[in-house]
Design a protein around this motif. Structure first.
Motif, PDB file in Angstrom:
ATOM      1  N   ASN A   1     -10.276   4.727 -11.761  1.00 32.88           N
ATOM      2  CA  ASN A   1      -9.680   4.604 -10.434  1.00 32.88           C
ATOM      3  C   ASN A   1      -9.806   5.859  -9.572  1.00 32.88           C
TER       4      ASN A   1
ATOM      5  N   THR B   1      -8.367  -0.317  -6.818  1.00 32.08           N
ATOM      6  CA  THR B   1      -9.672  -0.854  -6.408  1.00 32.08           C
ATOM      7  C   THR B   1      -9.434  -2.201  -5.728  1.00 32.08           C
ATOM      8  N   ASN B   2      -9.629  -3.300  -6.461  1.00 28.94           N
ATOM      9  CA  ASN B   2      -9.286  -4.623  -5.944  1.00 28.94           C
ATOM     10  C   ASN B   2      -7.999  -5.024  -6.657  1.00 28.94           C
TER      11      ASN B   2
ATOM     12  N   ASP C   1      -5.814  -4.694 -11.556  1.00 27.13           N
ATOM     13  CA  ASP C   1      -6.650  -3.850 -10.716  1.00 27.13           C
ATOM     14  C   ASP C   1      -8.070  -4.069 -11.237  1.00 27.13           C
TER      15      ASP C   1
ATOM     16  N   ALA D   1      -7.293  -3.343  -0.209  1.00 24.58           N
ATOM     17  CA  ALA D   1      -7.399  -3.401  -1.667  1.00 24.58           C
ATOM     18  C   ALA D   1      -6.823  -4.709  -2.205  1.00 24.58           C
TER      19      ALA D   1
ATOM     20  N   ARG E   1     -13.979  -3.292  -2.963  1.00 23.50           N
ATOM     21  CA  ARG E   1     -14.021  -1.965  -3.579  1.00 23.50           C
ATOM     22  C   ARG E   1     -14.694  -1.982  -4.949  1.00 23.50           C
TER      23      ARG E   1
ATOM     24  N   SER F   1       0.813  -1.231   0.000  1.00 24.40           N
ATOM     25  CA  SER F   1       0.000   0.000   0.000  1.00 24.40           C
ATOM     26  C   SER F   1       0.830   1.255   0.000  1.00 24.40           C
TER      27      SER F   1
ATOM     28  N   GLU G   1      -6.837   5.776  -6.674  1.00 22.88           N
ATOM     29  CA  GLU G   1      -6.612   4.692  -5.719  1.00 22.88           C
ATOM     30  C   GLU G   1      -6.858   3.358  -6.408  1.00 22.88           C
TER      31      GLU G   1
ATOM     32  N   TYR H   1     -11.179   8.031  -6.687  1.00 24.96           N
ATOM     33  CA  TYR H   1     -11.604   7.513  -5.388  1.00 24.96           C
ATOM     34  C   TYR H   1     -11.726   8.647  -4.389  1.00 24.96           C
TER      35      TYR H   1
ATOM     36  N   GLN I   1      -9.089 -11.376   0.196  1.00 23.55           N
ATOM     37  CA  GLN I   1      -8.952  -9.915   0.110  1.00 23.55           C
ATOM     38  C   GLN I   1      -8.688  -9.289   1.476  1.00 23.55           C
TER      39      GLN I   1
END
Lengths: 460, 456
Positions: free
Chosen positions: B335, B353-354, B284, B440, B293, B248, B351, B337, B437
């Motif tokens: 993306n 997402t997944n 992503d 993210a 997300r 992150s 940002e 956010y 998960q």
């Protein structure tokens, strides 16, 4: 306002709450983000909301509502009382609160320069000049991000015991991040400014001073080496001492965390640090970022002695933990805004100065590190801490040597506090924001100190 | 309080847009969201509190001569919405033009997403939430008497968002989320373990509180009897939580277009180059079924999608919002956010997402069995102090356990890991198949060779 809020207190009492408090806020915020001289968006916002906390049969209920609407608030009081009742059926040790003095007060802030009266254009001008100072310092500076925030307005607090407080809020905060690049070496530096006094903070923390400080830090890292991993003697500057005292010790002395099993659990009254260590958490430092008059339980802020000459003499308490420890609350309770429940937070936390000069601290270190400025820190309840360092230097034969980048220190808080050998006579407080599930504005700091040995994380 | 209806939300947005347009704004966007949340809290071994949270608000972005202004309000009356719209416009007027500004999105698209809303979560009673918390807590405390639960929570939430802009882009979506988690320490003789925790979270009512209780207790008890290890390089298995923390603050930022454009990313100019081991493929995926997300559109109205970031070790794409996409003359990847506890107070930023690693086909036992001398790490302390630009990190691995001859052994005391995230990616040797998960990150356990460990 008092009359309006009183009705919700009455509803809560009728529904069986043994304690109820209502916090309302009317705040106005201005924010700016400037990236490389371009304003991303000039932002303004209103935040109006109410937080209700009830104690029913020894269990807490908390509700936050982004509205002043009468029907919605009555509904929230009813719902939270019902939920607290549902939880209370499982409570084995009911929550009780320490007795306190009640207060009726109105706290008005009188800044010399009220940020709400400074025009957006002037705030943008300041950001632009800061950006220019940073980029002009050296062509290797590649980016500069500046965030600015000011908050003004009023908080209202009322509880069923007779306390009613109206308290003006004023915060001015700014953060500058910069990066530099040379070849494949990337450097990063950050700095924060924060005050509860007023916009006049930019008269002392001027753009030139802060801009140059941060640009220089990033540029110096470009030629810096990475540290050797292992245990070394260190001299630590006020900025890093502050974050160490805050992260590694302070959190453990927040009584809610102490009760959750922090290593201080059975240490109250015992010697845990070398006798040159004295630590305060002080909510009364004039204009400091962590200062305020009353906390969010209606208790006046105070100067709390945590460690006296190496001995733990106090913890930071709310009314619940104060009752559990049979002592008095210390005025440490805060909620970020109406969306959050009030919890124990640090204010201005610092190690008290003694008598060494900087040169005397360096003397006798054959090889070690001087840790000047931190990047971030984190601690675990068992006392394991980590502090990332953005600006550090080697110490060779008692003299400051080459710059070092991406260092970090780690260890056990109690072991490290015992290894503090000498404490300097200088003193500085640094503003910051502390996260504990929600943000609180704080300061931390102290003098320069020397620690016999700390574990340094190696570079890449 | 009842949920705001789609029509109510969109009509408030449209009102804001029209108000600012009438004032003279070049273009306007209004975003509205509502969040309802209920939780039951555990402290020091008992259920002791409940929290309900009702929040909604509207944020308006207006442009004037390419300068952008923003204002928000959390009171949703006609008057406050109009005031916010006027303020957004006056802020834009007071601000300075942004030469790179293109426009708000003009794409009228919505992605179909699955398993992101479950009415049952919204309808959970306080008794039912207390029931879930009780089951989780009891399982943990009954499993091992040395384990002490310090914190825990069961939380059910609902969020709805809508967006309308001057180009008649008009979107609405709603979602639910439920999570339960515990944090615990164990005590034996004079030793206290570091805090260990476990959680389960889903978009639909499908969590397993007993598993969380039992796994938290197992982990915590096994963190007792920790020993220091000698400094050297080891094979390190990162569990999802540890990997999420590591990435992150480093890789996830390095693939964001604004970091790249502003020379804050070590990946600038490396599209098409090998930046990771061949085992590494990362997508992503903004439309992942049931992803934490996953939404039909991003926070400036662009339809969410699946973007390949790294394929078999080769860097393929960066993540864009509409603004950075304009700068590079490409399309937004959806993306944008607005984060935080109250998204309507934020302007959008980029940002992930997944952020999904393609899993391997080994079981976790097989993954561990191949390691002769290593470490398995569940949490990293200090990951946020990594150098976000270079990807250099120096963190404490707590809790972590030693791996010897293919088996997980005793806990490790106070070991530090250091390196750069890009070396970590290049040294990924194997991925297990236990995808899950965390934040993210969607990933399995990941095994990395040659990680520098500083012990005692």
């Amino acid at each position: 306002m008092k009359e309006y809020l009183t009705r919700f207190i009455e509803v809560g009492l009728k529904l069986g709450a043994e304690y109820i408090e209502v916090r309302a806020q009317k705040l106005f915020k201005t924010m700016l983000t400037m990236k490389d001289g371009i304003i991303e968006a000039a932002k303004e916002g209103l935040e109006n909301g109410v937080a209700i906390r009830v104690l029913v049969n020894g269990a807490w209920g908390f509700a936050s509502v982004g509205s002043f609407d009468n029907a919605q608030l009555i509904d929230a009081v009813e719902k939270t009382c019902k939920m607290a009742k549902a939880a209370s059926r499982k409570v084995k040790t009911p929550v009780e609160l320490a007795e306190i003095r009640t207060f009726e007060d109105k706290v008005v802030v009188k800044p010399r320069k009220n940020p709400a009266e400074v025009s957006l254009a002037e705030k943008i001008k300041i950001a632009s000049s800061m950006n220019k100072t940073v980029f002009d310092y050296d062509p290797r500076v590649k980016s500069c991000t500046m965030d600015y925030l000011d908050v003004t307005g009023t908080n209202y607090f009322i509880n069923n015991e007779g306390t009613y407080i109206e308290q003006d809020k004023l915060y001015v905060w700014s953060r500058v991040l910069t990066t530099a690049k040379e070849g494949e070496v990337y450097a990063f530096a950050r700095e924060e400014i924060g005050s509860t006094a007023g916009f006049e903070v930019f008269e002392t923390e001027t753009l030139e001073v802060v801009g140059e400080r941060i640009a220089k830090r990033a540029i110096e890292q470009l030629k810096a080496k990475t540290p050797k991993g292992g245990a070394f003697p260190v001299v630590i500057g006020p900025n890093v001492v502050g974050v160490f005292v805050h992260e590694a010790f302070g959190h453990l002395a927040e009584a809610d965390l102490t009760l959750k099993g922090s290593v201080l659990m059975d240490k109250l009254g015992k010697k845990i640090a070398s006798e040159v260590v004295t630590v305060y958490d002080d909510g009364t430092v004039n204009g400091a970022f962590g200062s305020f008059k009353y906390d969010d339980e209606g208790i006046p802020a105070q100067k709390t002695l945590l460690i006296k000459d190496g001995q733990v003499v106090g913890l930071m308490h709310n009314r619940e933990t104060a009752h559990r420890f049979q002592t008095s609350p210390t005025g440490n309770v805060r909620a970020e805004d109406f969306r959050y429940e009030p919890i124990i937070r640090m204010r201005n936390t610092y190690l008290a100065p003694r008598d060494y000069s900087f040169e005397e601290l360096l003397e006798g270190v054959k090889f070690g590190y001087y840790l000047k400025s931190f990047r971030g820190g984190q601690a675990n309840l068992n006392g394991t801490f980590q502090v990332g360092i953005q600006e550090a230097y080697e110490i060779v034969n008692g003299e400051i040597g080459a710059p070092v980048r991406n260092a970090s220190i780690s260890g056990n808080t109690l072991e490290t506090l015992r290894k503090v050998e000498a404490v300097g006579k200088d003193f500085q407080l640094w503003p910051g924001r502390c996260g504990k599930g929600q943000i609180a504005f704080v300061c931390d700091g102290g003098p320069h100190i020397r620690v016999k040995e700390v574990l340094m994380g190696g570079g890449a | 309080m009842a949920e705001l209806r789609k029509e109510e939300m969109l009509s408030l947005c449209e009102k804001a847009v029209r108000t600012a347009e009438r004032s003279g704004a070049s273009e306007v966007e209004a975003y509205i969201c509502q969040i309802l949340r209920t939780s039951v809290g555990i402290e020091r071994g008992q259920i002791v509190k409940t929290i309900t949270h009702v929040d909604q608000g509207l944020g308006v972005r207006a442009t004037y001569n390419k300068a952008i202004g923003f204002a928000y309000t959390n009171l949703l009356t006609e008057k406050t919405v109009e005031e916010a719209a006027s303020k957004a416009f006056s802020s834009a007027k007071a601000s300075q033009p942004d030469p790179y500004w293109r426009s708000f999105t003009t794409r009228k698209c919505f992605a179909n997403v699955q398993k992101t809303f479950d009415k049952k979560i919204l309808e959970l009673s306080s008794e039912e939430l207390v029931g879930l918390a009780t089951r989780m807590l009891q399982t943990a405390t009954e499993k091992d008497k040395r384990v002490f639960v310090v914190d825990g929570e069961v939380e059910a939430s609902y969020a709805a968002k809508a967006l309308f802009n001057s180009y008649d882009v008009s979107n609405y979506d709603k979602g639910t989320f439920i999570s339960c988690g515990l944090a615990a320490v164990a005590r034996e003789a004079n030793y206290v373990t570091p805090v260990c925790f476990e959680f389960d979270a889903k978009r639909t009512l499908d969590i397993d509180p007993e598993w969380v209780g039992s796994e938290t207790a197992r982990l915590t008890a096994s963190a007792l009897k920790a020993e220091p290890i000698p400094s050297k390089t080891y094979t390190v298995v990162f569990t999802q939580l540890a990997m999420q923390l590591l990435l992150s603050y480093t890789l996830v930022n390095a693939v964001k277009a604004d970091y790249v454009q502003r020379e804050q990313s070590a990946l600038k100019g490396k599209i098409g180059e090998k930046v990771a081991s061949e085992n590494v493929s990362i997508y992503d995926d903004g439309i992942l079924e049931g992803g934490f997300r996953t939404w039909g559109f991003d926070d400036e109205g662009v339809d969410r999608r699946k973007t390949v970031v790294i394929e078999k070790g080769v860097l393929k794409n960066f993540l864009y919002d509409n603004y950075t996409a304009g700068k590079d003359e490409v399309e937004s990847t959806g993306n944008a956010y607005r984060g935080g506890n109250a998204p309507y107070v934020e302007t959008p930023s980029i940002e992930a997402t997944n952020f999904q690693f393609t899993p391997g086909n080994k079981s976790t036992d097989e993954l561990i069995s191949e390691i002769d001398s290593g470490l398995i790490v569940y949490f990293l302390q200090g990951a946020h102090s990594s150098n976000p630009v270079s990807g250099e990190f120096s963190v404490v691995a707590v809790p972590s356990w030693k791996i010897e001859k293919g088996e997980i052994k005793n806990a490790v005391k106070g070991a530090m890991l250091s390196g750069t995230v890009f070396d970590v990616l290049r040294n990924v040797s194997a991925l297990a198949n236990n995808q899950r998960q965390v934040g993210a990150l969607v990933a399995p356990w990941i095994s990395v060779e040659n990680v520098k460990v500083i012990g005692k």
